[in-house]
Enzyme design. Structure first.
Site, PDB file in Angstrom:
ATOM      1  CG  ASP A  25      -1.812   1.220   1.260  1.00 17.07           C
ATOM      2  OD1 ASP A  25      -2.822   1.185   0.530  1.00 17.07           O
ATOM      3  OD2 ASP A  25      -1.518   2.205   1.972  1.00 17.07           O
ATOM      4  CE1 TYR A  79       0.787   7.709   2.553  1.00 17.59           C
ATOM      5  CE2 TYR A  79       1.134   5.438   1.884  1.00 17.59           C
ATOM      6  CZ  TYR A  79       0.351   6.402   2.496  1.00 17.59           C
ATOM      7  OH  TYR A  79      -0.857   6.037   3.059  1.00 17.59           O
ATOM      8  CE  LYS A 127      -3.627   4.667   0.400  1.00 21.25           C
ATOM      9  NZ  LYS A 127      -2.207   4.532   0.781  1.00 21.25           N
ATOM     10  CG  HIS A 133      -4.393   9.540   0.201  1.00 19.43           C
ATOM     11  ND1 HIS A 133      -3.047   9.453  -0.042  1.00 19.43           N
ATOM     12  CD2 HIS A 133      -4.561   9.106   1.472  1.00 19.43           C
ATOM     13  CE1 HIS A 133      -2.434   8.980   1.035  1.00 19.43           C
ATOM     14  NE2 HIS A 133      -3.338   8.767   1.975  1.00 19.43           N
TER      15      HIS A 133
HETATM   16  N1  LIG Z   1      -5.271   6.243   3.617  1.00 16.48           N
HETATM   17  C1  LIG Z   1      -4.751   6.968   4.573  1.00 16.48           C
HETATM   18  O1  LIG Z   1      -5.096   8.145   4.774  1.00 16.48           O
HETATM   19  C2  LIG Z   1      -3.710   6.360   5.435  1.00 16.48           C
HETATM   20  C3  LIG Z   1      -3.298   7.017   6.623  1.00 16.48           C
HETATM   21  C4  LIG Z   1      -2.349   6.392   7.424  1.00 16.48           C
HETATM   22  C5  LIG Z   1      -1.821   5.169   7.038  1.00 16.48           C
HETATM   23  N2  LIG Z   1      -2.218   4.573   5.869  1.00 16.48           N
HETATM   24  C6  LIG Z   1      -1.660   3.280   5.430  1.00 16.48           C
HETATM   25  O2  LIG Z   1      -1.714   2.365   6.515  1.00 16.48           O
HETATM   26  C7  LIG Z   1      -0.417   1.853   6.770  1.00 16.48           C
HETATM   27  C8  LIG Z   1      -0.260   1.485   8.226  1.00 16.48           C
HETATM   28  O3  LIG Z   1      -0.566   2.584   9.071  1.00 16.48           O
HETATM   29  P1  LIG Z   1       0.544   3.375   9.915  1.00 16.48           P
HETATM   30  O4  LIG Z   1       1.862   3.256   9.235  1.00 16.48           O
HETATM   31  O5  LIG Z   1      -0.004   4.745  10.145  1.00 16.48           O
HETATM   32  O6  LIG Z   1       0.511   2.700  11.349  1.00 16.48           O
HETATM   33  P2  LIG Z   1       0.550   1.203  11.950  1.00 16.48           P
HETATM   34  O7  LIG Z   1       0.797   0.204  10.902  1.00 16.48           O
HETATM   35  O8  LIG Z   1      -0.629   1.103  12.826  1.00 16.48           O
HETATM   36  O9  LIG Z   1       1.817   1.290  12.905  1.00 16.48           O
HETATM   37  C9  LIG Z   1       3.114   1.534  12.418  1.00 16.48           C
HETATM   38  C10 LIG Z   1       3.998   1.879  13.610  1.00 16.48           C
HETATM   39  O10 LIG Z   1       4.006   0.799  14.536  1.00 16.48           O
HETATM   40  C11 LIG Z   1       5.318   0.279  14.675  1.00 16.48           C
HETATM   41  N3  LIG Z   1       5.212  -1.191  14.641  1.00 16.48           N
HETATM   42  C12 LIG Z   1       4.897  -1.969  13.571  1.00 16.48           C
HETATM   43  N4  LIG Z   1       4.868  -3.263  13.923  1.00 16.48           N
HETATM   44  C13 LIG Z   1       5.157  -3.312  15.227  1.00 16.48           C
HETATM   45  C14 LIG Z   1       5.301  -4.360  16.149  1.00 16.48           C
HETATM   46  N5  LIG Z   1       5.135  -5.632  15.764  1.00 16.48           N
HETATM   47  N6  LIG Z   1       5.619  -4.074  17.436  1.00 16.48           N
HETATM   48  C15 LIG Z   1       5.797  -2.795  17.828  1.00 16.48           C
HETATM   49  N7  LIG Z   1       5.677  -1.733  17.004  1.00 16.48           N
HETATM   50  C16 LIG Z   1       5.373  -1.994  15.711  1.00 16.48           C
HETATM   51  C17 LIG Z   1       6.109   0.798  13.485  1.00 16.48           C
HETATM   52  O11 LIG Z   1       7.453   1.004  13.860  1.00 16.48           O
HETATM   53  P3  LIG Z   1       8.725   0.608  12.917  1.00 16.48           P
HETATM   54  O12 LIG Z   1       8.398   0.947  11.503  1.00 16.48           O
HETATM   55  O13 LIG Z   1       9.802   1.490  13.513  1.00 16.48           O
HETATM   56  O14 LIG Z   1       8.997  -0.849  13.134  1.00 16.48           O
HETATM   57  C18 LIG Z   1       5.422   2.132  13.227  1.00 16.48           C
HETATM   58  O15 LIG Z   1       5.918   3.127  14.122  1.00 16.48           O
HETATM   59  C19 LIG Z   1       0.493   2.997   6.308  1.00 16.48           C
HETATM   60  O16 LIG Z   1       1.836   2.612   6.155  1.00 16.48           O
HETATM   61  C20 LIG Z   1      -0.185   3.392   5.030  1.00 16.48           C
HETATM   62  O17 LIG Z   1       0.125   2.464   3.991  1.00 16.48           O
HETATM   63  C21 LIG Z   1      -3.163   5.154   5.082  1.00 16.48           C
END
Ligand SMILES: NC(=O)c1ccc[n+]([C@@H]2O[C@H](COP(=O)([O-])OP(=O)(O)OC[C@H]3O[C@@H](n4cnc5c(N)ncnc54)[C@H](OP(=O)(O)O)[C@@H]3O)[C@@H](O)[C@H]2O)c1
Length: 276
Positions: free
Chosen positions: A46, A51, A76, A109
């Site tokens: 994704d 990004y 997106k 998005h």
């Molecule tokens: N459509 C939208 O508006 C939108 C908005 C936000 C996100 N997204 C998408 O959703 C994806 C995921 O959301 P997100 O990146 O915001 O947050 P997330 O996946 O909920 O969390 C990511 C964070 O958690 C940490 N983490 C990951 N696995 C872990 C584990 N097993 N144990 C402890 N900590 C862990 C990561 O650290 P490290 O990387 O340092 O390991 C990072 O800081 C994004 O990458 C993006 O593709 C979309």
């Protein structure tokens, strides 16, 4: 190798239920991070124009040797590219950066309602789908009102809506609307950006199953029929987040996590009031 369950979409295509998010992965790191995700077994990535890592993702795809039809690539449309002609141009540029001749899923998005352009943008995505350059089209951060408007204006139903969703913000109302219209729900920030991993209720359930809090939260998404895309740039966590297919939460766990829902639990922006 672990097989990730596929979720059928309303247009006949299917998406892996667990994918890999790359928000906040710098372009220069994206190739290595995505290569690690591929090595572990993720096949769905994704990304998004905003990004600024589509090029790195594309390099990882090209270097992987994985047949294109085994991958599911999402990107997106960014807000300031909204509008019919702008969206068509922005899509071409994303494809070029990814080095692909089609994406599996293209999303708007954010509705960005103050611009008044999301319905026009949706018509451009319908065109892109008709041309076969996006296999499926969907939206992100759309409210029920935003969804209703594009349904009314085009009759084209998005395959999914990618929204903020995690145990502290469970979006039950929007999910019910999705179910009524055969729209899948995809959870962004599924781990609450890591912030909910020290929640005592999650920690208790993790101990009970001999799992980590992140694995319990991801299993909760899967057990609720959600598609999800956790992000990590850390190899051990990339692996940990993929090892969620050999256990299930029980009714008691699910009931406990249901109580964590909080109307004030949103981490990201409110799509109705966001000014970007
Ligand atoms: N459509 C939208 O508006 C939108 C908005 C936000 C996100 N997204 C998408 O959703 C994806 C995921 O959301 P997100 O990146 O915001 O947050 P997330 O996946 O909920 O969390 C990511 C964070 O958690 C940490 N983490 C990951 N696995 C872990 C584990 N097993 N144990 C402890 N900590 C862990 C990561 O650290 P490290 O990387 O340092 O390991 C990072 O800081 C994004 O990458 C993006 O593709 C979309």
């Amino acid at each position: 190798m672990t097989t990730v369950p596929m979720v059928d979409l309303n247009d006949g295509h299917a998406i892996p239920q667990l994918g890999f998010g790359v928000w906040q992965v710098p372009n220069e790191d994206a190739q290595a991070v995505v290569a690690e995700a591929f090595r572990v077994g993720y096949r769905s990535i994704d990304s998004a124009k905003i990004y600024e890592n589509e090029k790195g993702v594309g390099d990882a795809i090209a270097a992987s040797g994985i047949p294109r039809d085994e991958l599911f690539i999402t990107t997106k449309l960014w807000n300031d590219d909204q509008g019919f002609d702008n969206a068509l141009r922005a899509f071409d540029a994303s494809l070029e950066r990814l080095g692909l001749d089609y994406v599996d899923l293209y999303l708007i998005h954010w509705p960005s309602p103050h611009r008044g352009l999301y319905a026009e943008s949706w018509k451009a995505l319908v065109r892109i789908k008709q041309e076969g350059r996006a296999r499926s089209i969907g939206v992100s951060n759309f409210t029920t009102a935003n969804l209703q408007r594009i349904l009314d204006e085009t009759g084209e139903v998005p395959v999914l809506n990618q929204i903020e969703l995690h145990p502290r913000f469970q979006q039950k109302g929007l999910r019910a609307f999705h179910a009524e219209h055969n729209i899948e729900t995809e959870s962004w920030s599924p781990l609450g950006q890591g912030k909910l991993l020290d929640d005592p209720a999650i920690a208790d359930i993790a101990r009970k199953h001999g799992r980590t809090p992140a694995q319990v939260v991801l299993r909760w998404h899967l057990d609720n029929g959600l598609i999800t895309i956790p992000k990590s740039a850390t190899p051990s966590r990339i692996q940990e987040n993929f090892q969620v297919f050999d256990f299930k939460l029980d009714q008691h766990d699910l009931e406990k996590i249901a109580t964590l829902d909080d109307p004030a639990g949103r981490i990201g922006s409110d799509p109705d009031t966001a000014t970007f």
